[in-house]
Design an enzyme around this catalytic site. Structure first.
Site, PDB file in Angstrom:
ATOM      1  N   SER A  10      13.597  31.829  28.215  1.00 50.72           N
ATOM      2  CA  SER A  10      12.465  32.649  27.799  1.00 50.72           C
ATOM      3  C   SER A  10      12.218  33.740  28.844  1.00 50.72           C
ATOM      4  O   SER A  10      13.121  34.493  29.171  1.00 50.72           O
ATOM      5  CB  SER A  10      11.242  31.756  27.556  1.00 50.72           C
ATOM      6  N   GLU A  62      13.489  29.558  16.623  1.00 51.97           N
ATOM      7  CA  GLU A  62      12.671  30.011  17.758  1.00 51.97           C
ATOM      8  C   GLU A  62      11.183  29.996  17.428  1.00 51.97           C
ATOM      9  O   GLU A  62      10.355  29.565  18.221  1.00 51.97           O
ATOM     10  CB  GLU A  62      13.109  31.414  18.195  1.00 51.97           C
ATOM     11  N   HIS A  65      11.659  27.021  20.119  1.00 54.58           N
ATOM     12  CA  HIS A  65      11.779  27.750  21.378  1.00 54.58           C
ATOM     13  C   HIS A  65      11.527  26.814  22.553  1.00 54.58           C
ATOM     14  O   HIS A  65      10.455  26.225  22.683  1.00 54.58           O
ATOM     15  CB  HIS A  65      10.752  28.892  21.381  1.00 54.58           C
TER      16      HIS A  65
END
Length: 512
Positions: free
Chosen positions: A203, A326, A416
């Site tokens: 990320s 995600e 995610h």
């Protein structure tokens, strides 16, 4: 008698004492300072080198995580990683080392982990990010904390004026540079090879990896890089990076919101008060990554997308990829055609009409579908475009992956950040009802990552062959489902984004 891993080392900073893990095969050193505490007059300044100490430094517990607002108890990610119990302080510039070395002369490969959290939250010492699995595979593992949110990325004209580099707002990034420099200068004492360093992150940690490999400040300090679910060449990086002028304007907005008239006044406020104000302003402004790295002419001389297209980033091997679902909700959404078009015009310029045709933006339902899949599309496009540019530039290989394995316990799929427990082999620290298949997948991923850290190539004995990504053969390794290479082209929207950002047509705003 079995040899045990190092627990006492002598570095240029001084003697550091750690401890062994349960079977004495890994030495663990927690909470080592890599810079002076960024407090008082050092708040919103570049990190200053740590001063050598006398005697023995007891590296037996993790340093505090950076100032941030804590996750809500019971929220999705709090339940996943449960890092809220960790102490928090503005004095946060500490790192941790796991080493299997029994002698400082072993020269083992080194891996440096950069945590994510949107440049707002997170910690390198979170329970999921344990370095034991990599140390057991012959790698010296390092994690660290860096300044976040307004403490790490506040730019302001006054801060720019007092900087010898005429820059401001990249303090968190400069912390990362400083941590890497510390590793370069000190890791040999832990049995690590300072000429053999891999950085990896997820990320905003992956975005951090990208800024570091696009910065002149880290030349020669990084030999390989892994970007998980961010970074790459595309929209996420375009939205993250702003000019110094824009960052300064946001900094002025921030101080005005808090009712402060100057940086001098802001430096007198308590860290907790500033942190509370940041949490409030975050809800008011509702801007994705309000605080993030900026193009300051020092840490970053251009935006990362431009640097990569021009081939100015580090020529090293990369692993780049994302998860299947995600599913990250970002910012305010526009569902009518005109507001949606206006939103996209800033990104796609003269190619906006072509983009709207791909989306089918004359239908509110199709716009809604776009927003639902937005983040997954961005992640694929950015990773694939990065790999394409590596191939076009004749650079060292890039390896593309898709993590598609749905996690057990609910219907959130491959969300995610879901790969953390697999990458670090810390599934036992999670609440989910994992099975033998999950542990086998975790072992395979950790093997691929470890091989890459050692050689720049993820392949090894007993593993399905992972070929590098090329324009001629744009394939990815799937983790989950097939668990093998497959031709991965993404959705029509992600295909458009990939083509746009890798420069397949002159479509950028203001293009000649």
């Amino acid at each position: 008698m079995r040899e045990v891993a190092l627990t006492k080392v002598t570095t240029p900073c001084g003697v550091i004492v750690g401890c062994n893990d349960e079977d004495s095969q890994v030495g663990v050193f927690r909470g080592i300072p890599y810079a002076k505490p960024p407090v008082g007059e050092l708040r919103w300044r570049e990190p200053q080198p740590v001063e050598p100490w006398e005697g023995e430094y007891q590296a037996l517990k993790f340093g505090p995580m950076a100032m941030q607002f804590r996750q809500q108890e019971g929220s999705f990610y709090h339940r996943e990683w449960n890092a809220n119990r960790m102490p928090m302080s503005e004095d946060c510039l500490y790192l941790n080392v796991w080493t299997p070395a029994k002698d400082p002369e072993e020269k083992l490969p080194v891996a440096v982990w950069i945590h994510g959290g949107g440049f707002r939250t997170g910690s390198g010492s979170a329970p999921a990010f344990d370095g034991y699995a990599y140390a057991k595979r012959g790698i010296v593992f390092v994690s660290f904390n860096y300044r976040l949110n307004g403490f790490g990325f506040l730019a302001h004209p006054e801060l720019t004026a007092e900087s010898e580099h005429h820059s401001s707002g990249n303090y968190g990034m400069l912390d990362q540079v400083c941590a890497l420099r510390w590793v370069k200068e000190n890791i040999a004492a832990f049995g690590g090879d300072p000429q053999h360093i891999t950085i990896f992150g997820q990320s905003s940690g992956a975005m951090s990896v990208q800024t570091l490999v696009c910065s002149d400040l880290t030349r020669g300090n990084i030999q390989r890089a892994i970007m998980q679910s961010a970074g790459g060449l595309g929209i996420s990086v375009a939205r993250m990076t702003r000019t110094l002028e824009t960052a300064e304007q946001r900094g002025e907005e921030y101080l005005n919101y808090m009712g402060l008239s100057s940086i001098e006044e802001a430096r007198k406020m308590s860290a907790q008060w500033l942190c509370d104000q940041f949490a409030k302003s975050d809800a008011v402004y509702n801007v994705q990554m309000y605080f993030a790295p900026n193009v300051d002419g020092y840490a970053l001389k251009e935006d990362c997308n431009s640097i990569v297209r021009a081939g100015k980033h580090h020529d090293i091997p990369y692993i780049v990829g994302s998860t299947k679902n995600e599913n990250w909700k970002t910012g305010k959404k526009s569902f009518d055609y005109h507001s949606f078009r206006s939103n996209m015009q800033e990104l796609f310029g003269d190619a906006t009409d072509r983009f709207l045709e791909v989306v089918g933006a004359d239908s509110p339902e199709r716009i809604q579908e776009y927003w639902i899949n937005e983040f997954a599309d961005h992640m694929y496009a950015g990773a694939a475009a990065w790999c394409t540019m590596q191939d076009r530039l004749g650079r060292t290989p890039s390896y593309h992956y898709l993590f598609s394995h749905p996690l057990p316990g609910d219907d959130s799929g491959a969300f995610h950040g879901c790969e953390h427990g697999y990458v670090f082999q810390t599934l036992l620290r999670n609440w989910r009802p994992f099975t033998a298949r999950d542990y086998e997948l975790s072992n395979r991923i950790c093997d691929y990552w470890s091989n890459f850290m050692k050689t720049g190539n993820p392949n090894g004995e007993g593993l399905a062959e992972w070929t590098s990504y090329t324009e001629e053969s744009p394939c990815a390794m799937e983790f989950g489902g097939r668990n093998e290479m497959f031709p991965y082209s993404g959705s029509p929207v992600s295909q458009f984004e990939k083509a746009f950002f890798q420069g397949d047509f002159k479509a950028r705003k203001g293009a000649e």
